[in-house]
Design a protein around this motif. Structure first.
Motif, PDB file in Angstrom:
ATOM      1  N   ILE A   1       0.859  -1.204   0.000  1.00 11.63           N
ATOM      2  CA  ILE A   1       0.000   0.000   0.000  1.00 11.63           C
ATOM      3  C   ILE A   1       0.887   1.244   0.000  1.00 11.63           C
ATOM      4  O   ILE A   1       0.665   2.199  -0.750  1.00 11.63           O
ATOM      5  CB  ILE A   1      -0.960   0.010   1.224  1.00 11.63           C
ATOM      6  N   GLN A   2       1.912   1.223   0.844  1.00 11.35           N
ATOM      7  CA  GLN A   2       2.813   2.384   0.939  1.00 11.35           C
ATOM      8  C   GLN A   2       3.556   2.599  -0.379  1.00 11.35           C
ATOM      9  O   GLN A   2       3.729   3.730  -0.829  1.00 11.35           O
ATOM     10  CB  GLN A   2       3.798   2.196   2.097  1.00 11.35           C
ATOM     11  N   LYS A   3       3.972   1.502  -1.000  1.00 10.90           N
ATOM     12  CA  LYS A   3       4.709   1.623  -2.269  1.00 10.90           C
ATOM     13  C   LYS A   3       3.814   2.240  -3.356  1.00 10.90           C
ATOM     14  O   LYS A   3       4.226   3.103  -4.115  1.00 10.90           O
ATOM     15  CB  LYS A   3       5.186   0.228  -2.688  1.00 10.90           C
ATOM     16  N   ARG A   4       2.556   1.783  -3.385  1.00 15.07           N
ATOM     17  CA  ARG A   4       1.643   2.314  -4.421  1.00 15.07           C
ATOM     18  C   ARG A   4       1.222   3.752  -4.123  1.00 15.07           C
ATOM     19  O   ARG A   4       1.240   4.609  -5.007  1.00 15.07           O
ATOM     20  CB  ARG A   4       0.346   1.483  -4.447  1.00 15.07           C
ATOM     21  N   THR A   5       0.783   3.988  -2.882  1.00 11.40           N
ATOM     22  CA  THR A   5       0.062   5.241  -2.597  1.00 11.40           C
ATOM     23  C   THR A   5       0.870   6.238  -1.766  1.00 11.40           C
ATOM     24  O   THR A   5       0.457   7.388  -1.640  1.00 11.40           O
ATOM     25  CB  THR A   5      -1.245   4.950  -1.824  1.00 11.40           C
ATOM     26  N   GLY A   6       1.978   5.782  -1.160  1.00 17.46           N
ATOM     27  CA  GLY A   6       2.757   6.639  -0.265  1.00 17.46           C
ATOM     28  C   GLY A   6       2.165   6.727   1.132  1.00 17.46           C
ATOM     29  O   GLY A   6       2.727   7.390   2.004  1.00 17.46           O
ATOM     30  N   LEU A   7       1.025   6.047   1.357  1.00 16.48           N
ATOM     31  CA  LEU A   7       0.288   6.202   2.621  1.00 16.48           C
ATOM     32  C   LEU A   7       0.334   4.915   3.441  1.00 16.48           C
ATOM     33  O   LEU A   7       0.742   3.861   2.942  1.00 16.48           O
ATOM     34  CB  LEU A   7      -1.166   6.569   2.319  1.00 16.48           C
ATOM     35  N   LEU A   8      -0.100   5.012   4.679  1.00 12.32           N
ATOM     36  CA  LEU A   8      -0.160   3.853   5.565  1.00 12.32           C
ATOM     37  C   LEU A   8      -1.615   3.422   5.729  1.00 12.32           C
ATOM     38  O   LEU A   8      -2.522   4.218   5.466  1.00 12.32           O
ATOM     39  CB  LEU A   8       0.449   4.214   6.922  1.00 12.32           C
ATOM     40  N   ALA A   9      -1.835   2.171   6.152  1.00 11.14           N
ATOM     41  CA  ALA A   9      -3.211   1.677   6.278  1.00 11.14           C
ATOM     42  C   ALA A   9      -3.853   2.299   7.514  1.00 11.14           C
ATOM     43  O   ALA A   9      -3.777   1.756   8.612  1.00 11.14           O
ATOM     44  CB  ALA A   9      -3.201   0.156   6.374  1.00 11.14           C
TER      45      ALA A   9
END
Ligand code: ADP
Length: 489
Positions: free
Chosen positions: A122-130
């Protein structure tokens, strides 16, 4: 006619209020109007606002400022907004199917916990955390709540919903900064991420088209003459732009309800190893600039808490005099994490705490501890940024937001971070940022230098080393953070 007198109508749709401001090219506010926006909290951790009310207030404040200044010199519109707040509406009826779910809302915490194993990707795709903070899981919650996706449903963050309403349903689009806060947008390919949409359970076709920040998004004919929407940007990105943080390493930190610090990291995505967020800070002429962001959910809201819940004083500004009426906090530490800990801890279950109370503790000690917490929170964020980017990158911090009217807080931030704190004379960095983008799109500003030229410093706070409790205060803070995490509900 020369461009000299030309003006931009900037809409600032925030969590606490909806405003319209008219700016000239010098960054001066020529007129403004504001409406407070109520919040509802139907259950613990749930935070909602009435999307229809947001729209009605936008129209009202725009009409109000246009009436004050006349429409002739207004060249176009810029929109900046509270980010992540999620609206789903029916394109046929134009009606929202549920209230706007506000960024602070924690109802999807369990769903986010179930995504923890996927957090790396998720971080790699969006830069964000869950985390429930972002739009994706909120969209999924609304869809589940209404019995699933059906044709004609559209999703938008507040900018996108307002654009759709302003263009009377003709344009369903957003800008890249708002898209990059949804947890569905790939910040490297600059496209909605199909795998991410499937992971969360959000149909790709309900998402808006994504454009640069400076873009002619559409035209509204709701006022006395047609006006183009020339720019849109999420509030924190707009503030970074308004503060003219155009060089790699420059940082702005906004202290309003929460605290949001962004460091310009240049043309490439930096994925944080220290639990900061990576985000697109703007994209102009197809060229993206990235930032690392530290988000803290409670900053000025803790001053409101002292004022409204604990009745310590009548005005937020009184907190400074009260805090300075004592020499130190007498060992009191206040952790204002009322809605969980944000960066760099990310613990949605943590809650606030006051530690170190003694028989001699007074309202002054507690108030001072709340103001000191702003310095400690900022130091935590800067430590994480320096760990990601290297120690030589951080030179100074440009601050803005309601809380930085407080000189004591600015000095405390300087002391704790060890760098110069610059407060601008333009207190409206966020909304000026999107107005400046609109001036660029209109061709009235020729480049970023025009915006740098408008930036003026009001006051600089230099770090002082002679503060007695500088290190012991921070160490107590670090211990308190550990304590509340083990106490988390
Ligand atoms: P937002 O845009 O998030 O609504 P603002 O930037 O308007 O917030 O800042 C308002 C916040 O700043 C409030 O939470 C208020 O308590 C705080 N605040 C305003 N003035 C002061 C002050 N002089 N000292 C401390 N806090 C202040």
């Amino acid at each position: 006619m020369s461009d000299d007198g030309k003006l931009i109508l900037a809409i600032d749709q925030g969590t606490t209020s909806t405003r319209a401001l008219i700016f000239d090219q010098n960054g001066q506010v020529r007129a403004q109007a504001q409406k407070e926006l109520p919040i509802s909290t139907p259950h613990s951790g749930w935070v909602e606002q009435d999307a229809k009310q947001i729209w009605e207030d936008v129209v009202a404040v725009c009409r109000d400022v246009i009436a004050k200044i006349g429409i002739d010199l207004i060249t176009g519109i810029g929109i900046t907004n509270q980010r992540e707040t999620t609206i789903v509406w029916d394109a046929k009826t134009g009606e929202p199917v549920y209230n706007a779910i506000v960024w602070q809302d924690r109802r999807t915490a369990d769903f986010c916990k179930s995504l923890k194993t996927e957090e790396g990707i998720i971080q790699k795709r969006t830069g964000l955390l869950a985390d429930p903070y972002f739009s994706a899981t909120k969209i999924r919650w609304i869809l589940d709540h209404i019995g699933g996706y059906r044709e004609d449903l559209l999703f938008g963050t507040v900018d996108s919903y307002l654009l759709w309403k302003l263009t009377e349903g003709r344009v369903h689009a957003t800008d890249i900064t708002n898209a990059s806060r949804t947890m569905l947008f790939n910040i490297t390919t600059h496209e909605w991420d199909e795998d991410q949409c499937n992971l969360i359970g959000v149909p790709r076709h309900m998402l808006p088209k994504v454009h640069d920040n400076c873009h002619t998004f559409g035209q509204t004919t709701l006022f006395e003459k047609p006006l183009d929407i020339l720019a849109m940007a999420g509030d924190q990105q707009a503030a970074t732009f308004g503060q003219a943080c155009f060089e790699k390493g420059m940082v702005k930190s906004t202290y309003g309800t929460g605290c949001f610090a962004l460091m310009n990291t240049g043309e490439h995505v930096v994925i944080s190893k220290n639990r900061l967020l990576s985000t697109i800070v703007w994209r102009i002429n197809g060229k993206a600039t990235y930032a690392l962001e530290g988000s803290i959910f409670v900053a000025g809201a803790a001053i409101q808490f002292l004022r409204d819940n604990l009745k310590f004083f009548n005005h937020a500004g009184d907190s400074q005099t009260l805090a300075q009426s004592v020499a130190d906090t007498d060992g009191v530490v206040f952790v204002p994490s009322f809605t969980g800990l944000g960066a760099p801890y990310w613990d949605p279950d943590a809650r606030g705490a006051v530690l170190g109370l003694s028989r001699g503790t007074t309202t002054a000690h507690i108030t001072r501890a709340v103001l000191d917490a702003q310095g400690y929170q900022t130091r935590d964020l800067m430590n994480a940024m320096v760990a990601d980017m290297g120690s030589d990158v951080l030179k100074s911090i440009r601050v803005d937001g309601g809380l930085v009217a407080n000189d004591y807080v600015c000095q405390q931030i300087a002391n704790q971070t060890g760098v110069d704190i610059d407060r601008p004379s333009n207190a409206e960095a966020t909304v000026w940022g999107v107005a400046a983008m609109a001036f660029l799109q209109a061709g009235i500003f020729k480049g970023l230098d025009d915006i740098t030229g408008v930036y003026k410093r009001d006051k600089q706070f230099l770090p002082r080393d002679d503060i007695q409790n500088k290190e012991s205060g921070y160490n107590d803070w670090a211990k308190a953070i550990k304590a509340i995490q083990s106490f988390a509900r």
